[in-house]
Structures are given as C-alpha cells and as structure tokens.
Design a protein around this motif. Structure first.
Motif, PDB file in Angstrom:
ATOM      1  N   GLN A  59       0.958  -1.681  -0.311  1.00  0.00           N
ATOM      2  CA  GLN A  59       0.107   0.053   0.537  1.00  0.00           C
ATOM      3  C   GLN A  59       0.747   1.408   0.168  1.00  0.00           C
ATOM      4  O   GLN A  59       0.762   2.692  -0.316  1.00  0.00           O
ATOM      5  N   GLU A  60       1.627   1.747   0.785  1.00  0.00           N
ATOM      6  CA  GLU A  60       2.985   1.997   0.835  1.00  0.00           C
ATOM      7  C   GLU A  60       3.543   2.773  -0.507  1.00  0.00           C
ATOM      8  O   GLU A  60       3.472   4.007  -0.445  1.00  0.00           O
ATOM      9  N   ASN A  61       3.574   1.654  -0.983  1.00  0.00           N
ATOM     10  CA  ASN A  61       4.489   1.750  -2.281  1.00  0.00           C
ATOM     11  C   ASN A  61       3.564   2.315  -3.653  1.00  0.00           C
ATOM     12  O   ASN A  61       3.704   2.966  -4.420  1.00  0.00           O
ATOM     13  N   LEU A  62       2.330   1.022  -3.409  1.00  0.00           N
ATOM     14  CA  LEU A  62       1.188   2.112  -4.018  1.00  0.00           C
ATOM     15  C   LEU A  62       0.965   3.567  -3.472  1.00  0.00           C
ATOM     16  O   LEU A  62       0.407   4.371  -5.654  1.00  0.00           O
TER      17      LEU A  62
ATOM     18  N   ASP B 282       7.715  13.403 -18.079  1.00  0.00           N
ATOM     19  CA  ASP B 282       7.761  12.294 -18.677  1.00  0.00           C
ATOM     20  C   ASP B 282       7.617  10.504 -18.866  1.00  0.00           C
ATOM     21  O   ASP B 282       6.735  10.666 -18.084  1.00  0.00           O
ATOM     22  N   LYS B 283       6.508  11.371 -19.975  1.00  0.00           N
ATOM     23  CA  LYS B 283       5.172  10.495 -20.154  1.00  0.00           C
ATOM     24  C   LYS B 283       5.638   8.611 -19.720  1.00  0.00           C
ATOM     25  O   LYS B 283       4.791   7.671 -19.798  1.00  0.00           O
ATOM     26  N   GLN B 284       6.935   8.081 -20.540  1.00  0.00           N
ATOM     27  CA  GLN B 284       7.635   6.952 -20.340  1.00  0.00           C
ATOM     28  C   GLN B 284       7.467   6.528 -18.469  1.00  0.00           C
ATOM     29  O   GLN B 284       7.284   5.208 -18.409  1.00  0.00           O
ATOM     30  N   PHE B 285       7.932   7.550 -18.050  1.00  0.00           N
ATOM     31  CA  PHE B 285       8.028   7.345 -16.883  1.00  0.00           C
ATOM     32  C   PHE B 285       6.332   7.622 -16.421  1.00  0.00           C
ATOM     33  O   PHE B 285       5.654   6.065 -15.102  1.00  0.00           O
ATOM     34  N   LYS B 286       6.090   8.064 -15.916  1.00  0.00           N
ATOM     35  CA  LYS B 286       4.611   8.087 -15.946  1.00  0.00           C
ATOM     36  C   LYS B 286       3.506   6.762 -16.172  1.00  0.00           C
ATOM     37  O   LYS B 286       3.017   6.678 -15.272  1.00  0.00           O
ATOM     38  N   ASN B 287       3.964   6.417 -17.149  1.00  0.00           N
ATOM     39  CA  ASN B 287       2.709   5.408 -17.807  1.00  0.00           C
ATOM     40  C   ASN B 287       3.644   4.239 -17.039  1.00  0.00           C
ATOM     41  O   ASN B 287       2.840   3.620 -16.415  1.00  0.00           O
ATOM     42  N   ALA B 288       5.109   3.885 -16.848  1.00  0.00           N
ATOM     43  CA  ALA B 288       5.387   2.605 -15.566  1.00  0.00           C
ATOM     44  C   ALA B 288       5.058   2.818 -14.152  1.00  0.00           C
ATOM     45  O   ALA B 288       3.985   2.011 -13.756  1.00  0.00           O
ATOM     46  N   CYS B 289       4.809   3.918 -13.734  1.00  0.00           N
ATOM     47  CA  CYS B 289       3.751   4.577 -12.532  1.00  0.00           C
ATOM     48  C   CYS B 289       2.504   4.004 -12.918  1.00  0.00           C
ATOM     49  O   CYS B 289       2.774   3.767 -11.947  1.00  0.00           O
ATOM     50  N   VAL B 290       1.809   4.358 -13.433  1.00  0.00           N
ATOM     51  CA  VAL B 290       0.445   4.003 -13.868  1.00  0.00           C
ATOM     52  C   VAL B 290      -0.203   2.271 -13.668  1.00  0.00           C
ATOM     53  O   VAL B 290      -0.839   1.678 -13.297  1.00  0.00           O
ATOM     54  N   GLU B 291       1.109   1.677 -14.348  1.00  0.00           N
ATOM     55  CA  GLU B 291       1.137   0.425 -14.330  1.00  0.00           C
ATOM     56  C   GLU B 291       1.232  -0.096 -12.711  1.00  0.00           C
ATOM     57  O   GLU B 291       0.750  -1.245 -12.805  1.00  0.00           O
ATOM     58  N   CYS B 292       2.740   0.550 -12.438  1.00  0.00           N
ATOM     59  CA  CYS B 292       2.766   0.090 -10.716  1.00  0.00           C
ATOM     60  C   CYS B 292       1.524   0.057 -10.539  1.00  0.00           C
ATOM     61  O   CYS B 292       1.161  -1.033  -9.599  1.00  0.00           O
TER      62      CYS B 292
ATOM     63  N   ALA C  30       2.779  -8.994  -7.909  1.00  0.00           N
ATOM     64  CA  ALA C  30       3.823  -7.688  -7.349  1.00  0.00           C
ATOM     65  C   ALA C  30       5.381  -6.941  -8.339  1.00  0.00           C
ATOM     66  O   ALA C  30       5.828  -6.236  -8.299  1.00  0.00           O
ATOM     67  N   TYR C  31       5.506  -8.196  -9.340  1.00  0.00           N
ATOM     68  CA  TYR C  31       6.274  -8.119 -10.549  1.00  0.00           C
ATOM     69  C   TYR C  31       5.834  -7.547 -11.516  1.00  0.00           C
ATOM     70  O   TYR C  31       6.808  -6.804 -11.700  1.00  0.00           O
ATOM     71  N   VAL C  32       5.053  -6.704 -11.950  1.00  0.00           N
ATOM     72  CA  VAL C  32       4.185  -5.868 -11.926  1.00  0.00           C
ATOM     73  C   VAL C  32       5.354  -4.956 -12.373  1.00  0.00           C
ATOM     74  O   VAL C  32       5.638  -4.106 -13.534  1.00  0.00           O
ATOM     75  N   CYS C  33       5.727  -4.082 -11.402  1.00  0.00           N
ATOM     76  CA  CYS C  33       6.229  -2.278 -11.027  1.00  0.00           C
ATOM     77  C   CYS C  33       7.729  -3.244 -11.281  1.00  0.00           C
ATOM     78  O   CYS C  33       7.837  -2.139 -12.543  1.00  0.00           O
ATOM     79  N   LYS C  34       8.597  -4.034 -11.171  1.00  0.00           N
ATOM     80  CA  LYS C  34      10.255  -4.924 -11.014  1.00  0.00           C
ATOM     81  C   LYS C  34      10.465  -5.004 -12.613  1.00  0.00           C
ATOM     82  O   LYS C  34      11.041  -4.283 -13.249  1.00  0.00           O
ATOM     83  N   ASP C  35       9.352  -5.660 -13.194  1.00  0.00           N
ATOM     84  CA  ASP C  35       9.218  -5.428 -15.023  1.00  0.00           C
ATOM     85  C   ASP C  35       9.092  -4.141 -15.370  1.00  0.00           C
ATOM     86  O   ASP C  35       9.584  -3.596 -16.180  1.00  0.00           O
TER      87      ASP C  35
ATOM     88  N   VAL D   6      13.173   3.466  -6.104  1.00  0.00           N
ATOM     89  CA  VAL D   6      11.664   2.911  -7.009  1.00  0.00           C
ATOM     90  C   VAL D   6      11.310   1.629  -6.944  1.00  0.00           C
ATOM     91  O   VAL D   6      11.074   0.612  -6.990  1.00  0.00           O
ATOM     92  N   LEU D   7      13.352   0.732  -8.039  1.00  0.00           N
ATOM     93  CA  LEU D   7      13.568  -0.199  -8.122  1.00  0.00           C
ATOM     94  C   LEU D   7      13.759  -1.389  -6.722  1.00  0.00           C
ATOM     95  O   LEU D   7      12.858  -2.926  -6.970  1.00  0.00           O
TER      96      LEU D   7
END
Length: 191
Positions: A89-92, A105-115, A152-157, A169-170
């Motif tokens: 929950q803290e990570n979310l 930074d759209k790439q970073f933003k999209n990665a954060c949304v997927e996380c 949980a692996y979704v964000c790491k990926d 973050v990683l």
C-alpha cells in the motif's frame, strides 16, 4: 463458452508455483498452526525456502520482537501477509504520487500507472489470502498469495533496464516481491 487464454495461463502459473513450492520446500509436518513462535522456530521457517533471503525474513518479521514471539505460527502467517500488504500500500501511494507529478516524462508516468495497477491487484490478493488464513483455508491462501507475487512483479518489470526513475523505486519493488514470496511460502506450511 471457453476459458480465456489469460485464465488458462493464470491457472497454469499457479499450478506450477504449487509444484515448485512443494518440491523445494521440505516437509513442515513438525509444525502445527498453534505452535508458539520462538527464535528457533522463526530461524527454521526463514531458512526453509531458497526463494528469499533468510536474514531479511528474520529481521522483517522480528521488527516488533515482542509481538512475533508471543504469537503462534498461524498468527505469524497472517502477520507476514499483513506486513506485505501494508508495504504494498505504501508503494502504491508513492507510485500514485509519481504518476501525478511526472507529466513531463510520459514513459515514467506510464510505468508508474502500471505499478499502481499491479500493486492494487497484489494488495487485493493479499487481502484475500488474509481472509483465507483467518478461516484456515491454507490452500486458498496459497493461491491468493501466489497471485499477489505475480502482480508484485508488474512494477519491477516496468523499471528493469536503463531508465530514469529514482533507484529506490526498483529497490522498493524488489522488497515488496520478497515480502510477498515470504508470505506465499508461509501459506504452504500446512498444505
């Protein structure tokens, strides 16, 4: 109506997880859910799986030493799931903030949304695992905890390879995965 490819793959992955866990995990028949957790018990439990770091497992679960050593193994299983859920929950929440402030930074933003999506689903699965543990449905708790590990692996990926995200973050993502793996392992103790 057929079963979707995603559903088949999820069940295949869960079956594979169970087989692997049962193969690499020595029999835990020496423990019962009502056994009181001692330093020795915790050391044995944290040493049983090759998936995670024993020192991390012990340190993480004994952060509140008085609480850990005054509960039974069933309570320890619930504690591991609850602590994983809290950290997730803290990570979310952190990734939600990053998603909101990273418009440049759209790439970073999209990665954060997927996380956020992955963490959200993992947290829901951990909540399910907690409920199953409360009812001593260890097999069902294992399935839910296994799904939590997968999500949980979704964000790491999202952050593997060269990128411009803050290094923590990683690191937090890997830590959450490790917590989920420990929680999943504990759910196998009485299967």
């Amino acid at each position: 109506m057929g079963i979707s490819c995603i559903t088949r793959n999820t069940y295949s992955i869960l079956s594979l997880h169970l087989i692997l866990i049962l193969i690499i995990t020595p029999s835990s028949s020496s423990f019962t859910p009502t056994d009181i957790v001692t330093k020795e018990t915790l050391n044995k439990l944290c040493s049983k799986s090759i998936i995670f770091n024993r020192r991390f497992c012990i340190k993480w679960l004994t952060a509140d030493h008085n609480k850990t050593t005054s509960m039974n193994i069933h309570g320890l299983m619930e504690l591991a799931v609850e602590k994983s859920q809290t950290f997730g929950q803290e990570n979310l929440e952190l990734m939600n903030v990053f998603a909101k402030i990273s418009d440049d930074d759209k790439q970073f933003k999209n990665a954060c949304v997927e996380c956020v999506k992955g963490y959200g689903t993992a947290i829901k699965e951990l909540e399910g695992a907690k409920e199953f543990l409360r009812n001593s449905s260890f097999q069902q708790a294992f399935y839910a905890a296994s799904k939590a590990v997968d999500y949980a692996y979704v964000c790491k990926d999202q952050f593997e390879g060269p990128s411009n995200e803050p290094p923590f973050v990683l690191n937090r993502s890997v830590k959450f995965i490790t917590m989920c793996q420990i929680a999943r392992f504990f759910t196998t103790l009485f299967i």
